[in-house]
Write a protein that holds these residues in place. Structure first.
Motif, PDB file in Angstrom:
ATOM      1  N   THR A  11       0.813  -1.138   0.152  1.00 16.76           N
ATOM      2  CA  THR A  11      -0.086   0.081  -0.063  1.00 16.76           C
ATOM      3  C   THR A  11       0.958   1.443   0.201  1.00 16.76           C
ATOM      4  O   THR A  11       1.755   1.215   0.822  1.00 16.76           O
ATOM      5  CB  THR A  11      -0.817   0.158   1.280  1.00 16.76           C
ATOM      6  OG1 THR A  11      -1.672  -1.187   1.147  1.00 16.76           O
ATOM      7  CG2 THR A  11      -1.545   1.543   1.303  1.00 16.76           C
ATOM      8  N   ILE A  12       0.762   2.222  -0.733  1.00 12.90           N
ATOM      9  CA  ILE A  12       1.339   3.327  -0.803  1.00 12.90           C
ATOM     10  C   ILE A  12       0.424   4.482  -0.357  1.00 12.90           C
ATOM     11  O   ILE A  12      -0.821   4.691  -0.683  1.00 12.90           O
ATOM     12  CB  ILE A  12       1.703   3.934  -2.200  1.00 12.90           C
ATOM     13  CG1 ILE A  12       2.656   2.734  -2.773  1.00 12.90           C
ATOM     14  CG2 ILE A  12       2.224   5.187  -2.314  1.00 12.90           C
ATOM     15  CD1 ILE A  12       3.158   3.165  -4.210  1.00 12.90           C
ATOM     16  N   VAL A  13       0.967   5.315   0.840  1.00 13.53           N
ATOM     17  CA  VAL A  13       0.360   6.571   1.138  1.00 13.53           C
ATOM     18  C   VAL A  13       1.062   7.548   0.617  1.00 13.53           C
ATOM     19  O   VAL A  13       2.384   8.049   0.986  1.00 13.53           O
ATOM     20  CB  VAL A  13       0.317   6.416   2.743  1.00 13.53           C
ATOM     21  CG1 VAL A  13      -0.829   7.389   3.339  1.00 13.53           C
ATOM     22  CG2 VAL A  13       0.041   5.207   3.129  1.00 13.53           C
ATOM     23  N   ALA A  14       0.192   8.327  -0.151  1.00 14.22           N
ATOM     24  CA  ALA A  14       0.851   9.578  -0.739  1.00 14.22           C
ATOM     25  C   ALA A  14       0.358  10.843  -0.143  1.00 14.22           C
ATOM     26  O   ALA A  14      -0.773  11.128   0.027  1.00 14.22           O
ATOM     27  CB  ALA A  14       0.285   9.781  -2.106  1.00 14.22           C
ATOM     28  N   LEU A  15       1.395  11.419   0.540  1.00 13.22           N
ATOM     29  CA  LEU A  15       1.245  12.564   1.484  1.00 13.22           C
ATOM     30  C   LEU A  15       1.677  14.095   1.028  1.00 13.22           C
ATOM     31  O   LEU A  15       1.761  15.086   1.928  1.00 13.22           O
ATOM     32  CB  LEU A  15       1.887  12.318   3.002  1.00 13.22           C
ATOM     33  CG  LEU A  15       1.335  11.002   3.353  1.00 13.22           C
ATOM     34  CD1 LEU A  15       2.101  10.763   4.996  1.00 13.22           C
ATOM     35  CD2 LEU A  15      -0.234  11.010   3.696  1.00 13.22           C
ATOM     36  N   GLY A  16       2.278  14.090   0.061  1.00 17.30           N
ATOM     37  CA  GLY A  16       2.818  15.456  -0.600  1.00 17.30           C
ATOM     38  C   GLY A  16       2.672  15.657  -2.226  1.00 17.30           C
ATOM     39  O   GLY A  16       1.377  14.997  -2.675  1.00 17.30           O
ATOM     40  N   ALA A  17       3.218  16.232  -2.619  1.00 19.89           N
ATOM     41  CA  ALA A  17       3.265  16.573  -4.236  1.00 19.89           C
ATOM     42  C   ALA A  17       3.282  14.957  -4.720  1.00 19.89           C
ATOM     43  O   ALA A  17       4.031  14.256  -4.335  1.00 19.89           O
ATOM     44  CB  ALA A  17       4.255  17.460  -4.793  1.00 19.89           C
ATOM     45  N   LEU A  18       2.556  14.838  -5.857  1.00 20.63           N
ATOM     46  CA  LEU A  18       2.512  13.582  -6.383  1.00 20.63           C
ATOM     47  C   LEU A  18       3.449  13.054  -7.387  1.00 20.63           C
ATOM     48  O   LEU A  18       3.235  12.241  -8.284  1.00 20.63           O
ATOM     49  CB  LEU A  18       1.074  13.364  -6.911  1.00 20.63           C
ATOM     50  CG  LEU A  18      -0.260  13.600  -5.684  1.00 20.63           C
ATOM     51  CD1 LEU A  18      -1.509  13.603  -6.464  1.00 20.63           C
ATOM     52  CD2 LEU A  18       0.145  12.331  -4.668  1.00 20.63           C
ATOM     53  N   THR A  19       4.252  13.876  -7.685  1.00 19.65           N
ATOM     54  CA  THR A  19       5.318  13.855  -8.597  1.00 19.65           C
ATOM     55  C   THR A  19       5.924  12.349  -8.687  1.00 19.65           C
ATOM     56  O   THR A  19       6.096  11.790  -9.908  1.00 19.65           O
ATOM     57  CB  THR A  19       6.496  14.842  -8.866  1.00 19.65           C
ATOM     58  OG1 THR A  19       5.917  16.071  -8.361  1.00 19.65           O
ATOM     59  CG2 THR A  19       7.171  14.878  -9.907  1.00 19.65           C
ATOM     60  N   ASN A  20       6.389  11.618  -7.691  1.00 19.15           N
ATOM     61  CA  ASN A  20       6.988  10.282  -8.032  1.00 19.15           C
ATOM     62  C   ASN A  20       6.094   9.265  -8.373  1.00 19.15           C
ATOM     63  O   ASN A  20       6.633   8.593  -9.285  1.00 19.15           O
ATOM     64  CB  ASN A  20       7.517  10.144  -6.441  1.00 19.15           C
ATOM     65  CG  ASN A  20       8.633  10.895  -5.965  1.00 19.15           C
ATOM     66  OD1 ASN A  20       9.412  11.440  -6.656  1.00 19.15           O
ATOM     67  ND2 ASN A  20       8.680  11.078  -4.669  1.00 19.15           N
ATOM     68  N   ILE A  21       5.009   9.586  -7.929  1.00 16.68           N
ATOM     69  CA  ILE A  21       4.117   8.599  -8.263  1.00 16.68           C
ATOM     70  C   ILE A  21       3.535   8.446  -9.836  1.00 16.68           C
ATOM     71  O   ILE A  21       3.570   7.653 -10.459  1.00 16.68           O
ATOM     72  CB  ILE A  21       2.741   8.709  -7.462  1.00 16.68           C
ATOM     73  CG1 ILE A  21       2.949   8.337  -6.074  1.00 16.68           C
ATOM     74  CG2 ILE A  21       1.485   7.490  -7.886  1.00 16.68           C
ATOM     75  CD1 ILE A  21       2.080   8.593  -5.194  1.00 16.68           C
ATOM     76  N   ALA A  22       3.318   9.681 -10.366  1.00 16.73           N
ATOM     77  CA  ALA A  22       3.076  10.124 -11.786  1.00 16.73           C
ATOM     78  C   ALA A  22       4.089   9.687 -12.617  1.00 16.73           C
ATOM     79  O   ALA A  22       3.941   8.921 -13.607  1.00 16.73           O
ATOM     80  CB  ALA A  22       2.697  11.632 -11.847  1.00 16.73           C
ATOM     81  N   LEU A  23       5.588   9.833 -12.186  1.00 16.82           N
ATOM     82  CA  LEU A  23       6.709   9.380 -12.980  1.00 16.82           C
ATOM     83  C   LEU A  23       6.582   7.849 -12.995  1.00 16.82           C
ATOM     84  O   LEU A  23       6.768   7.264 -14.075  1.00 16.82           O
ATOM     85  CB  LEU A  23       7.974   9.914 -12.409  1.00 16.82           C
ATOM     86  CG  LEU A  23       8.226  11.208 -12.410  1.00 16.82           C
ATOM     87  CD1 LEU A  23       9.452  11.722 -11.514  1.00 16.82           C
ATOM     88  CD2 LEU A  23       8.493  11.612 -14.089  1.00 16.82           C
ATOM     89  N   ALA A  24       6.436   7.082 -11.946  1.00 18.91           N
ATOM     90  CA  ALA A  24       6.366   5.593 -11.880  1.00 18.91           C
ATOM     91  C   ALA A  24       5.292   5.283 -12.935  1.00 18.91           C
ATOM     92  O   ALA A  24       5.491   4.104 -13.758  1.00 18.91           O
ATOM     93  CB  ALA A  24       6.005   5.237 -10.839  1.00 18.91           C
ATOM     94  N   ILE A  25       4.007   5.872 -12.941  1.00 19.48           N
ATOM     95  CA  ILE A  25       3.135   5.438 -13.952  1.00 19.48           C
ATOM     96  C   ILE A  25       3.530   5.701 -15.426  1.00 19.48           C
ATOM     97  O   ILE A  25       3.249   4.658 -16.036  1.00 19.48           O
ATOM     98  CB  ILE A  25       1.766   6.196 -13.532  1.00 19.48           C
ATOM     99  CG1 ILE A  25       1.251   5.904 -12.249  1.00 19.48           C
ATOM    100  CG2 ILE A  25       0.636   6.000 -14.441  1.00 19.48           C
ATOM    101  CD1 ILE A  25       0.006   6.867 -11.629  1.00 19.48           C
ATOM    102  N   ARG A  26       4.162   6.778 -15.576  1.00 16.81           N
ATOM    103  CA  ARG A  26       4.552   7.073 -17.015  1.00 16.81           C
ATOM    104  C   ARG A  26       5.702   6.112 -17.248  1.00 16.81           C
ATOM    105  O   ARG A  26       5.945   5.535 -18.493  1.00 16.81           O
ATOM    106  CB  ARG A  26       5.123   8.365 -16.953  1.00 16.81           C
ATOM    107  CG  ARG A  26       4.144   9.445 -17.247  1.00 16.81           C
ATOM    108  CD  ARG A  26       2.861   9.093 -18.235  1.00 16.81           C
ATOM    109  NE  ARG A  26       2.371  10.418 -18.542  1.00 16.81           N
ATOM    110  CZ  ARG A  26       0.901  10.297 -18.862  1.00 16.81           C
ATOM    111  NH1 ARG A  26       0.408   8.954 -18.685  1.00 16.81           N
ATOM    112  NH2 ARG A  26       0.238  11.104 -18.899  1.00 16.81           N
ATOM    113  N   LEU A  27       6.365   5.605 -16.563  1.00 20.17           N
ATOM    114  CA  LEU A  27       7.511   4.602 -16.619  1.00 20.17           C
ATOM    115  C   LEU A  27       7.104   3.251 -16.813  1.00 20.17           C
ATOM    116  O   LEU A  27       7.639   2.355 -17.698  1.00 20.17           O
ATOM    117  CB  LEU A  27       8.621   4.723 -15.797  1.00 20.17           C
ATOM    118  CG  LEU A  27       9.397   5.808 -15.563  1.00 20.17           C
ATOM    119  CD1 LEU A  27      10.145   6.043 -14.006  1.00 20.17           C
ATOM    120  CD2 LEU A  27      10.520   5.840 -16.700  1.00 20.17           C
TER     121      LEU A  27
END
Length: 349
Positions: free
Chosen positions: A162-178
């Motif tokens: 489970t990922i809990v995203a608590l700040g800007a969502l940049t890292n997660i968006a990059l993972a999705i794009r990769l």
């Protein structure tokens, strides 16, 4: 000898550019393959280094230790309350206070995909109340960038993280794009960001505004079985008092609570409001104990990227089959307070 056209490999440009776009501190290295296998549910906490993140992180670490909760297998750092460099340092500081230096830290992006929004330094310039503190023993960052760690760890533990995203969502968006299949390998992701638009909440929510394009990428690739949004507007009305925070929760005689009291030194005096409302601990509370949730809706959720309404969330509430996400629509105040008190007093028992 074959002659290569300068246009022949134009399609490689986006791939070659990824390390530059991901972060200014990103270096590609091969990770050792002899990692120990970890059993059971797991958490990764993506955070932006503020006092609210600190409380959420401590909640997860304590819940793991005293309540047989999911194992925290990583902190990933991003920008928001502070820049990524400070977020990385704060991660080390929090793990030092908690006595958990073995928890891996994966450094992430210091910039949004398109437009970076300056911090408001709500929790101080260092994100943790600008207090003097003892020197800590440094914890080295892991070699992977945060976005790559999401991909690697969900490949290693499909359906368990489970990922809990608590700040800007940049890292997660990059993972999705990769890796477009990344979300499918999650157990779930909780995104603490956004508002449900109303006259009272007609401006962008802080985490969503920090990287609106990244929020859009997540919403575009979301589906209810994997993504739950926790909008600040829907939990801001809990009306937990500052008096309770200071005189009840804040009176628990532990090192962690003493640290949290110092971390909120600036934010507690930032307004005349008598209420105490932090999104990140609420989101973590939901992850650790779903019974505190009073209502959930299904929504076609997104965000506006253009014009003077940039950063405003859109929601079309609908049935599950037509939705792209679940959305927390309320939390029980008493249950939430009881959860906080039980977690932070656990080591006294």
């Amino acid at each position: 000898m074959m002659e290569f056209s300068k246009y022949k490999f134009w399609f490689l440009i986006p791939i070659l550019a990824i390390p530059i776009a991901v972060s200014d501190n990103f270096i590609v290295r091969e990770r050792p393959s002899a990692d120990i296998h970890i059993e059971g549910p797991k958490l990764i906490i993506d955070h932006d280094g503020g006092a609210d993140d600190a409380m959420a992180i401590f909640m997860a670490l304590i819940y793991e230790q005293y309540f047989n909760g999911p194992k925290v297998i990583g902190l990933t750092t991003t920008h928001g309350n502070v820049d990524e460099t400070q977020s990385f340092y704060n991660s080390q500081r929090l793990l030092d206070i908690a006595g958990r230096p073995e928890v891996p830290i994966y450094r992430g992006s210091n910039f949004s995909l398109v437009i970076s929004v300056p911090s408001d330094f709500y929790f101080g310039h260092d994100g943790l109340g600008d207090n003097d503190h003892e020197e800590i023993k440094p914890i080295d960052a892991q070699p992977q960038h945060a976005a790559l760690s999401f991909i690697e760890l969900t490949n290693k533990y499909p359906g368990e993280i489970t990922i809990v995203a608590l700040g800007a969502l940049t890292n997660i968006a990059l993972a999705i794009r990769l890796d477009s299949t990344f979300i499918s390998r999650l157990s779930h992701m909780y995104v603490a960001a956004g508002h449900v638009y109303s006259p009272e909440y007609s401006s962008p929510e802080y985490n969503a505004e920090q990287d609106a394009e990244s929020y859009y990428v997540i919403a575009k690739n979301a589906y209810p079985e994997k993504i739950t949004f926790v909008p600040f507007s829907q939990v801001d009305s809990l009306n937990v008092s500052k008096e309770w925070r200071q005189d009840v929760l804040g009176a628990i005689p532990t090192k962690i609570i003493n640290s949290l009291n110092k971390f909120e030194r600036i934010s507690m005096n930032a307004s005349d409001s008598l209420q105490w409302s932090l999104l990140d601990p609420i989101a973590m509370g939901i992850v650790l104990n779903k019974s505190i949730v009073s209502d959930v809706k299904y929504s076609k959720n997104s965000i506006i990227l253009c014009g003077d309404r940039r950063g405003i969330n859109t929601n079309e509430f609908t049935i599950k089959e037509d939705a792209n996400a679940r959305l927390v629509n309320g939390v029980f105040k008493e249950e939430y307070q009881n959860l906080l008190f039980s977690i932070f007093s656990a080591e006294l028992c």
